[in-house]
Scaffold this active site. Structure first.
Site, PDB file in Angstrom:
ATOM      1  N   HIS A 307      13.726   3.480 -27.140  1.00 35.96           N
ATOM      2  CA  HIS A 307      13.825   3.942 -28.535  1.00 35.96           C
ATOM      3  C   HIS A 307      12.520   3.575 -29.242  1.00 35.96           C
ATOM      4  O   HIS A 307      12.129   2.396 -29.255  1.00 35.96           O
ATOM      5  CB  HIS A 307      15.019   3.270 -29.216  1.00 35.96           C
ATOM      6  CG  HIS A 307      15.419   3.916 -30.477  1.00 35.96           C
ATOM      7  ND1 HIS A 307      16.282   5.006 -30.535  1.00 35.96           N
ATOM      8  CD2 HIS A 307      15.054   3.671 -31.739  1.00 35.96           C
ATOM      9  CE1 HIS A 307      16.433   5.373 -31.799  1.00 35.96           C
ATOM     10  NE2 HIS A 307      15.701   4.580 -32.550  1.00 35.96           N
ATOM     11  N   ALA A 308      11.841   4.562 -29.837  1.00 32.50           N
ATOM     12  CA  ALA A 308      10.512   4.332 -30.418  1.00 32.50           C
ATOM     13  C   ALA A 308      10.558   3.206 -31.446  1.00 32.50           C
ATOM     14  O   ALA A 308      11.569   3.014 -32.128  1.00 32.50           O
ATOM     15  CB  ALA A 308      10.010   5.612 -31.089  1.00 32.50           C
ATOM     16  N   HIS A 337       5.763   9.241 -37.750  1.00 33.23           N
ATOM     17  CA  HIS A 337       6.724   8.319 -38.353  1.00 33.23           C
ATOM     18  C   HIS A 337       6.386   6.877 -37.991  1.00 33.23           C
ATOM     19  O   HIS A 337       6.287   6.005 -38.859  1.00 33.23           O
ATOM     20  CB  HIS A 337       8.151   8.649 -37.877  1.00 33.23           C
ATOM     21  CG  HIS A 337       9.163   7.711 -38.440  1.00 33.23           C
ATOM     22  ND1 HIS A 337       9.915   8.003 -39.550  1.00 33.23           N
ATOM     23  CD2 HIS A 337       9.511   6.459 -38.077  1.00 33.23           C
ATOM     24  CE1 HIS A 337      10.697   6.975 -39.836  1.00 33.23           C
ATOM     25  NE2 HIS A 337      10.469   6.017 -38.946  1.00 33.23           N
ATOM     26  N   GLU A 338       6.139   6.644 -36.693  1.00 38.27           N
ATOM     27  CA  GLU A 338       5.842   5.264 -36.253  1.00 38.27           C
ATOM     28  C   GLU A 338       4.509   4.799 -36.817  1.00 38.27           C
ATOM     29  O   GLU A 338       4.360   3.661 -37.255  1.00 38.27           O
ATOM     30  CB  GLU A 338       5.817   5.193 -34.718  1.00 38.27           C
ATOM     31  CG  GLU A 338       7.129   5.514 -34.036  1.00 38.27           C
ATOM     32  CD  GLU A 338       8.301   4.748 -34.623  1.00 38.27           C
ATOM     33  OE1 GLU A 338       9.411   5.298 -34.651  1.00 38.27           O
ATOM     34  OE2 GLU A 338       8.114   3.610 -35.086  1.00 38.27           O
ATOM     35  N   HIS A 341       4.649   3.386 -40.216  1.00 31.72           N
ATOM     36  CA  HIS A 341       5.002   1.962 -40.302  1.00 31.72           C
ATOM     37  C   HIS A 341       3.736   1.108 -40.140  1.00 31.72           C
ATOM     38  O   HIS A 341       3.525   0.151 -40.884  1.00 31.72           O
ATOM     39  CB  HIS A 341       5.994   1.590 -39.201  1.00 31.72           C
ATOM     40  CG  HIS A 341       7.379   2.076 -39.439  1.00 31.72           C
ATOM     41  ND1 HIS A 341       8.106   1.786 -40.567  1.00 31.72           N
ATOM     42  CD2 HIS A 341       8.189   2.847 -38.668  1.00 31.72           C
ATOM     43  CE1 HIS A 341       9.297   2.344 -40.494  1.00 31.72           C
ATOM     44  NE2 HIS A 341       9.376   2.994 -39.350  1.00 31.72           N
ATOM     45  N   GLU A 365      10.403   3.732 -44.239  1.00 25.13           N
ATOM     46  CA  GLU A 365      10.796   4.871 -43.380  1.00 25.13           C
ATOM     47  C   GLU A 365      10.191   6.177 -43.863  1.00 25.13           C
ATOM     48  O   GLU A 365      10.165   7.164 -43.122  1.00 25.13           O
ATOM     49  CB  GLU A 365      12.317   4.995 -43.341  1.00 25.13           C
ATOM     50  CG  GLU A 365      13.029   3.797 -42.750  1.00 25.13           C
ATOM     51  CD  GLU A 365      12.457   3.371 -41.409  1.00 25.13           C
ATOM     52  OE1 GLU A 365      12.538   2.185 -41.078  1.00 25.13           O
ATOM     53  OE2 GLU A 365      11.907   4.240 -40.682  1.00 25.13           O
ATOM     54  N   HIS A 467      21.244   2.200 -33.513  1.00 23.66           N
ATOM     55  CA  HIS A 467      21.183   1.299 -34.659  1.00 23.66           C
ATOM     56  C   HIS A 467      22.438   0.474 -34.812  1.00 23.66           C
ATOM     57  O   HIS A 467      22.414  -0.578 -35.461  1.00 23.66           O
ATOM     58  CB  HIS A 467      20.903   2.101 -35.931  1.00 23.66           C
ATOM     59  CG  HIS A 467      19.583   2.791 -35.899  1.00 23.66           C
ATOM     60  ND1 HIS A 467      19.343   3.865 -35.066  1.00 23.66           N
ATOM     61  CD2 HIS A 467      18.427   2.573 -36.541  1.00 23.66           C
ATOM     62  CE1 HIS A 467      18.096   4.248 -35.215  1.00 23.66           C
ATOM     63  NE2 HIS A 467      17.509   3.492 -36.101  1.00 23.66           N
ATOM     64  N   TYR A 477      17.264   5.245 -44.024  1.00 26.75           N
ATOM     65  CA  TYR A 477      16.856   6.597 -43.631  1.00 26.75           C
ATOM     66  C   TYR A 477      17.375   7.639 -44.617  1.00 26.75           C
ATOM     67  O   TYR A 477      16.706   8.607 -44.927  1.00 26.75           O
ATOM     68  CB  TYR A 477      17.347   6.909 -42.211  1.00 26.75           C
ATOM     69  CG  TYR A 477      16.757   5.993 -41.163  1.00 26.75           C
ATOM     70  CD1 TYR A 477      17.539   5.029 -40.524  1.00 26.75           C
ATOM     71  CD2 TYR A 477      15.406   6.060 -40.833  1.00 26.75           C
ATOM     72  CE1 TYR A 477      16.995   4.169 -39.577  1.00 26.75           C
ATOM     73  CE2 TYR A 477      14.857   5.204 -39.883  1.00 26.75           C
ATOM     74  CZ  TYR A 477      15.654   4.262 -39.268  1.00 26.75           C
ATOM     75  OH  TYR A 477      15.115   3.405 -38.327  1.00 26.75           O
TER      76      TYR A 477
HETATM   77  C1  LIG Z   1      10.243  -3.716 -34.705  1.00 28.71           C
HETATM   78  C2  LIG Z   1      11.020  -2.580 -35.274  1.00 28.71           C
HETATM   79  O1  LIG Z   1      12.133  -2.291 -34.867  1.00 28.71           O
HETATM   80  N1  LIG Z   1      10.441  -1.888 -36.281  1.00 28.71           N
HETATM   81  C3  LIG Z   1      11.121  -0.773 -36.944  1.00 28.71           C
HETATM   82  C4  LIG Z   1      10.274  -0.302 -38.122  1.00 28.71           C
HETATM   83  C5  LIG Z   1      10.245  -1.345 -39.193  1.00 28.71           C
HETATM   84  O2  LIG Z   1      11.333  -1.774 -39.597  1.00 28.71           O
HETATM   85  O3  LIG Z   1       9.129  -1.722 -39.607  1.00 28.71           O
HETATM   86  C6  LIG Z   1      11.253   0.397 -35.964  1.00 28.71           C
HETATM   87  O4  LIG Z   1      10.281   0.742 -35.364  1.00 28.71           O
HETATM   88  N2  LIG Z   1      12.457   1.006 -35.840  1.00 28.71           N
HETATM   89  C7  LIG Z   1      12.669   2.084 -34.887  1.00 28.71           C
HETATM   90  C8  LIG Z   1      12.984   3.437 -35.547  1.00 28.71           C
HETATM   91  C9  LIG Z   1      12.744   4.564 -34.531  1.00 28.71           C
HETATM   92  C10 LIG Z   1      13.178   5.971 -34.983  1.00 28.71           C
HETATM   93  C11 LIG Z   1      14.606   6.001 -35.519  1.00 28.71           C
HETATM   94  O5  LIG Z   1      15.433   5.225 -35.079  1.00 28.71           O
HETATM   95  N3  LIG Z   1      14.893   6.963 -36.430  1.00 28.71           N
HETATM   96  C12 LIG Z   1      16.301   7.143 -36.859  1.00 28.71           C
HETATM   97  C13 LIG Z   1      16.404   8.082 -38.078  1.00 28.71           C
HETATM   98  C14 LIG Z   1      15.356   9.124 -38.158  1.00 28.71           C
HETATM   99  C15 LIG Z   1      15.551  10.359 -37.527  1.00 28.71           C
HETATM  100  C16 LIG Z   1      14.577  11.350 -37.640  1.00 28.71           C
HETATM  101  C17 LIG Z   1      13.402  11.096 -38.382  1.00 28.71           C
HETATM  102  O6  LIG Z   1      12.455  12.050 -38.537  1.00 28.71           O
HETATM  103  C18 LIG Z   1      13.201   9.852 -38.995  1.00 28.71           C
HETATM  104  C19 LIG Z   1      14.184   8.868 -38.872  1.00 28.71           C
HETATM  105  C20 LIG Z   1      17.113   7.749 -35.698  1.00 28.71           C
HETATM  106  O7  LIG Z   1      16.475   8.164 -34.714  1.00 28.71           O
HETATM  107  O8  LIG Z   1      18.343   7.757 -35.812  1.00 28.71           O
HETATM  108  C21 LIG Z   1      13.108   6.888 -33.751  1.00 28.71           C
HETATM  109  C22 LIG Z   1      12.682   8.236 -34.259  1.00 28.71           C
HETATM  110  C23 LIG Z   1      12.011   8.039 -35.587  1.00 28.71           C
HETATM  111  C24 LIG Z   1      12.205   6.585 -35.975  1.00 28.71           C
HETATM  112  C25 LIG Z   1      12.047   3.617 -36.741  1.00 28.71           C
HETATM  113  O9  LIG Z   1      10.841   3.761 -36.564  1.00 28.71           O
HETATM  114  O10 LIG Z   1      12.578   3.628 -37.887  1.00 28.71           O
HETATM  115 ZN   LIG Z   2      11.042   4.078 -39.056  1.00 31.37          ZN
END
Ligand SMILES: CC(=O)N[C@@H](CC(=O)O)C(=O)NC[C@H](CC1(C(=O)N[C@@H](Cc2ccc(O)cc2)C(=O)O)CCCC1)C(=O)O
Ligand SMILES: [Zn+2]
Length: 611
Positions: A307-308, A337-338, A341, A365, A467, A477
């Site tokens: 998971h990214a 997106h990443e 951050h 986010e 999550h 989100y």
């Molecule tokens: C060390 C650590 O954990 N760091 C945190 C960041 C921080 O807290 O600083 C972090 O990297 N969290 C991972 C998480 C990954 C992703 C995600 O989970 N997205 C949601 C919702 C969504 C869906 C579509 C979209 O376009 C945008 C969001 C899902 O996929 O359900 C995967 C795909 C995109 C973002 C993230 O980057 O938020």
């Molecule tokens: Zn994010």
């Protein structure tokens, strides 16, 4: 300025990174020890602040007062050592079960090595075989949700114990603390109320197109949409079924995945493309360590959390992304997106450690997604050579807006219900024996979807989502999907790309690429970290202090008009109803041959009738 975070923070992030990148028993032990050590350090720091309690509240310097306010919340480190150890182990076990889950192939039950990324993601994106989609969705839930239901029971108890030790009623309240507003939940409910009509129009249109593709026996006229037909394991974004629902086929497709593959795009090139966008805005280039230590492709031969994610190692120097990048447009958006951050980490790295976070978690986010709103425009894709021509006509416009709505509008009810469900679980409003049917109650009521096979309390479908298994809050989100359009509008105005009075410059065509005015405004807001209350950060960038759903509705206005008209033309009923029992409160165990019968001996068990 304190440019370093605590040594313990660096240590625990490094240990967590090593475990997430290479899941071994040795790495798990090192991570568990570092987590306890970090908690001990946090407790010590908290003790030193506590003797000031009663005094720091009256300090005249708001900056100092705010630092004390943040330092007075200890978090889960407030748990007694053995409870904290149990809590950390539960969270690590649940996320490990999730990250290492594998299922057997639909057509070849001997191959049981299919993983979520990339295997199941690709099947859900490309397969149009009703049976295969049903199989993948059901077996994933057997291998994840069902296996962590018992972990979750103890996790909730310990989480609430930690919340109470911090002066909160339950963990749901503690999760909302960073939003610094006691009307936050009602503000969210108001946003959803304003956005639901647009969602329902989109839902009705997609249901018709899916019915035309799969037949009325699979997709009814007035009922909820079977969740496994929406191109995503959780039916949270529907972008992958764009080809089934495209309003005007034959137009240039805005899904540039084929061009990316044809042009030999690599994950490295996707990351460089994203960095070039940030730099064009006068934002910060990725540091050398970033390119050295990031993992941007799935390493072979080992288990890892695919998971990214974006990582800040609290030392002002080391920032990384870990992503099992696939060469698709969807993953190009995720790269932005990443990297959003990372930009935030870089902008606030010189602030006191307590202020190194987003103005609120939704801001963190939104950063990358704001830039992705520009990247996804046909104009920008053409500029970077991924779209051969820009067709500037109303039909191409509707195609584009629909593809954006399939990612942004479809997500809203899911982004909202994830923590609606968890807040009720933490508060006890939803009791353990109703967990799964309460989940489906929300999935039905807000998203208008249904499970392909009947669910029971033997299942734990929320646990099939990263999550929930990984204990990451989610309302951030939903907040991001609303405010990112407010940020987009403000930046587009600064870039001269949008003018409310100029119909030739609508919001959805804006691309802020190379605008240093926009980039500087965004950078100034990022630099604040969480040193100011989020309404102030919001006002600094957009001029308003509130979340405002009217901007996302303005962005999609042409589509909303088109959908409403199209649904009327086809006499589509808006909304959904069913008298099916989607979830039974009995513990229905599947018979070995896979036919599920209720414990009541065949007759559908009484259960949560979804009304
Ligand atoms: C060390 C650590 O954990 N760091 C945190 C960041 C921080 O807290 O600083 C972090 O990297 N969290 C991972 C998480 C990954 C992703 C995600 O989970 N997205 C949601 C919702 C969504 C869906 C579509 C979209 O376009 C945008 C969001 C899902 O996929 O359900 C995967 C795909 C995109 C973002 C993230 O980057 O938020
Ligand atoms: Zn994010």
């Amino acid at each position: 300025m304190d440019v370093r975070g605590s040594q313990e923070c660096t240590e625990v992030s490094m240990a967590s990174w090593n475990y997430a990148s290479d899941i071994t028993e040795k790495h798990r032990k090192v991570k568990a020890a570092a987590q306890l050590k970090y908690a001990a350090w946090q407790k010590e720091a908290w003790e030193s602040v506590r003797k000031w309690s009663g005094k720091w509240e009256t300090l005249s310097d708001p900056f100092l007062r705010r630092q004390f306010k943040f330092m007075s919340i200890l978090g889960t480190a407030a748990l007694p050592k053995q409870d904290l150890e149990k809590y950390n182990n539960l969270v690590t076990e649940m996320s490990t079960l999730y990250s290492t889950a594998k299922i057997c192939e639909y057509k070849n039950p001997k191959n049981c090595k299919l993983e979520l990324e990339p295997d199941l993601t690709r099947i859900l994106r490309s397969s149009r075989d009703y049976g295969e989609l049903e199989h993948v969705r059901k077996m994933w839930r057997h291998q994840t949700g069902r296996r962590i239901r018992d972990h979750y029971k103890l996790f909730v108890k310990l989480a609430n114990k930690a919340a109470k030790l911090n002066g909160f009623d339950n963990m749901g309240d503690m999760w909302l603390y960073p939003y610094e507003s006691d009307v936050f939940r009602s503000d969210l409910a108001e946003l959803w109320k304003q956005l639901m009509p647009l969602y329902q129009q989109l839902h009705a249109y997609v249901r018709r197109k899916l019915r035309e593709n799969y037949g009325e026996e699979h997709v009814s006229r007035r009922g909820p949409i079977p969740a496994h037909l929406l191109g995503n394991m959780w039916a949270q974004n529907w972008g992958e079924v764009y080809d089934l629902v495209i309003p005007y086929p034959g137009k240039v497709s805005v899904d540039v995945t084929p061009q990316m593959v044809a042009q030999g795009y690599t994950p490295e090139r996707m990351f460089e493309l994203s960095e070039a966008f940030f730099v064009s805005l006068n934002l910060t280039r990725m540091p050398e360590e970033f390119w050295q230590h990031s993992i941007i492709e799935k390493p072979q031969g080992r288990d890892l959390v695919c998971h990214a994610s974006a990582w800040d190692f609290c030392n002002g120097k080391d920032f990384r992304i870990k992503q099992c990048t696939d060469v698709t447009m969807n993953d190009l958006i995720t790269v932005h997106h990443e990297m959003g951050h990372i930009e935030y980490f870089l902008k606030y790295k010189d602030l006191p450690e307590v202020f190194r976070s987003g103005a609120n978690p939704g801001f963190h986010e939104a950063v990358g997604d704001v830039l992705a709103l520009s990247v996804a425009t046909p104009k920008h894709l053409h500029e970077i050579g991924l779209l051969e021509e820009v067709q500037d006509d109303p039909e191409a416009d509707i195609n584009f807006l629909l593809s954006m709505a399939l990612d942004k509008i479809t997500f809203l009810p899911f982004g909202y219900l994830m923590d609606l469900w968890r807040w009720d679980v933490f508060s006890g409003k939803t009791s353990e024996q109703d967990w799964n049917c309460a989940w489906w109650d929300l999935r039905y009521k807000l998203q208008g979807i249904k499970p392909p096979v009947q669910r029971s309390e033997y299942d734990f479908d929320p646990g099939a989502k990263y999550h929930i298994a990984g204990n990451v809050p989610y309302i951030r989100y939903f907040v991001s999907f609303v405010i990112q359009f407010q940020f987009h509008k403000a930046l587009c105005m600064k870039a001269g790309e949008y003018d409310p009075l100029d119909p030739s410059k609508p919001l959805h065509k804006c691309d802020i690429y190379k605008s240093t005015e926009a980039g500087n405004a965004l950078g100034d807001m990022l630099q604040m970290g969480s040193s100011k209350e989020w309404p102030e950060a919001m006002a600094a960038l957009t001029g308003t202090r509130r979340m405002d759903a009217s901007v996302i509705r303005e962005y999609f206005k042409p589509l909303e008009l088109w959908l409403t008209d199209n649904n009327e033309q086809h006499r589509e009923s808006i909304g959904w109803e069913t008298d099916e029992v989607l979830c039974t409160s009995e513990e229905v165990r599947e018979k070995p041959e896979g036919k599920s019968t209720s414990t009541a001996g065949g007759a559908p068990a009484s259960g949560t009738l979804l009304l």
